[in-house]
Design an enzyme around this catalytic site. Sequence first.
Site, PDB file in Angstrom:
ATOM      1  CE1 TYR A 134       1.047   2.378   8.802  1.00  0.00           C
ATOM      2  CE2 TYR A 134      -0.286   3.982  10.006  1.00  0.00           C
ATOM      3  CZ  TYR A 134      -0.070   3.209   8.879  1.00  0.00           C
ATOM      4  OH  TYR A 134      -0.956   3.248   7.832  1.00  0.00           O
ATOM      5  CG  HIS A 136      -6.121   1.609   6.377  1.00  0.00           C
ATOM      6  ND1 HIS A 136      -6.179   0.316   5.875  1.00  0.00           N
ATOM      7  CD2 HIS A 136      -7.284   1.805   7.040  1.00  0.00           C
ATOM      8  CE1 HIS A 136      -7.325  -0.244   6.244  1.00  0.00           C
ATOM      9  NE2 HIS A 136      -8.015   0.642   6.934  1.00  0.00           N
ATOM     10  NE  ARG A 140      -2.283   0.578   3.778  1.00  0.00           N
ATOM     11  CZ  ARG A 140      -1.681   1.242   4.783  1.00  0.00           C
ATOM     12  NH1 ARG A 140      -1.391   2.524   4.647  1.00  0.00           N
ATOM     13  NH2 ARG A 140      -1.370   0.631   5.899  1.00  0.00           N
TER      14      ARG A 140
END
Length: 308
Positions: free
Chosen positions: A237, A228, A224
């Site tokens: 993160y 998200h 990705r």
Amino acid sequence: DLLLELHRAMLLGRRFDERLLSLQRQGRIGTFAPITGQEASQLGAVAPLMPGDWMAPSFRETAAQIYRGLPLESVILGFGGYNEAASLVKEGNDLPVAIPVASQVLHAVGLAWGMKYRKKQNVVMTFFGDGATSEGDFHEALNFASVFQTPTVFVCQNNQWAISVRRSRQSKSATLAQKALAYDMPGIQVDGNDVLAVYVAAKEAVDRARGGGGPTLIECETYRMSMHTTADDPKRYRRDEEVAEWVERDPLTRFQKYLATKGLLSPQALEGVEEQVRARVQEAVENFDQLAAKLGDPLEMFDHLYAE
């Protein structure tokens, strides 16, 4: 012809994704899940399907849905919060997006079981992410599909992150494909950024299911490259260096280089496809604006809610 069709679909998916992100940042549509970086794993998988087959997507298969006939205008209206988006969908065999993680995997197996019961020669393909393999629904679906040998093709888009939880914190299995072994069904891991590798694996699985050979689990290793959803900040993160490594494996760039090497896509031809794709996206946005101007009375939400 198929290669050029897949390339156009990948390019359309990418440019449409970029425009959707722009619309969201402008406040013209709501939160959505970008697909950038995962076009090959979607389109290589659905390409072998026939019109009579079914697809049960999660919430990140926009390119696959468009390839299967979903109008771009319907996508924008849906992300904009207009329930009228569904009225633009022509008759077909694709379920709407499923937000609850892995819920659609059970629906796919149910559809496949029904088709087998009715002796139809059709297949159901369902998509889900790596995080879905940690859900009970996933395991129930694979178990049922194997026991009853349903014509189901399970496609896991392993994009390395379940929102902010990395793949290594989700499962101790060396691969996600090997989870198929517990259910005695074929499982294969492929390079999800190679549209041809995905196509070969998917065609084999689809042909097996259509011929009565039962289900298959395909793990597409992809990434990705964006967030998200547009409500997410991936910089909190994951490292920029990690993203940069995967950008080097961009499925669209790789496929374009392949086509150019084979003499199937000249710079002039690529420019022409870019123009066509951008024009189609712009047309969809303009149509959305015209439709939205006639829709969206908030009081309609009460039409079927109360008796009076």
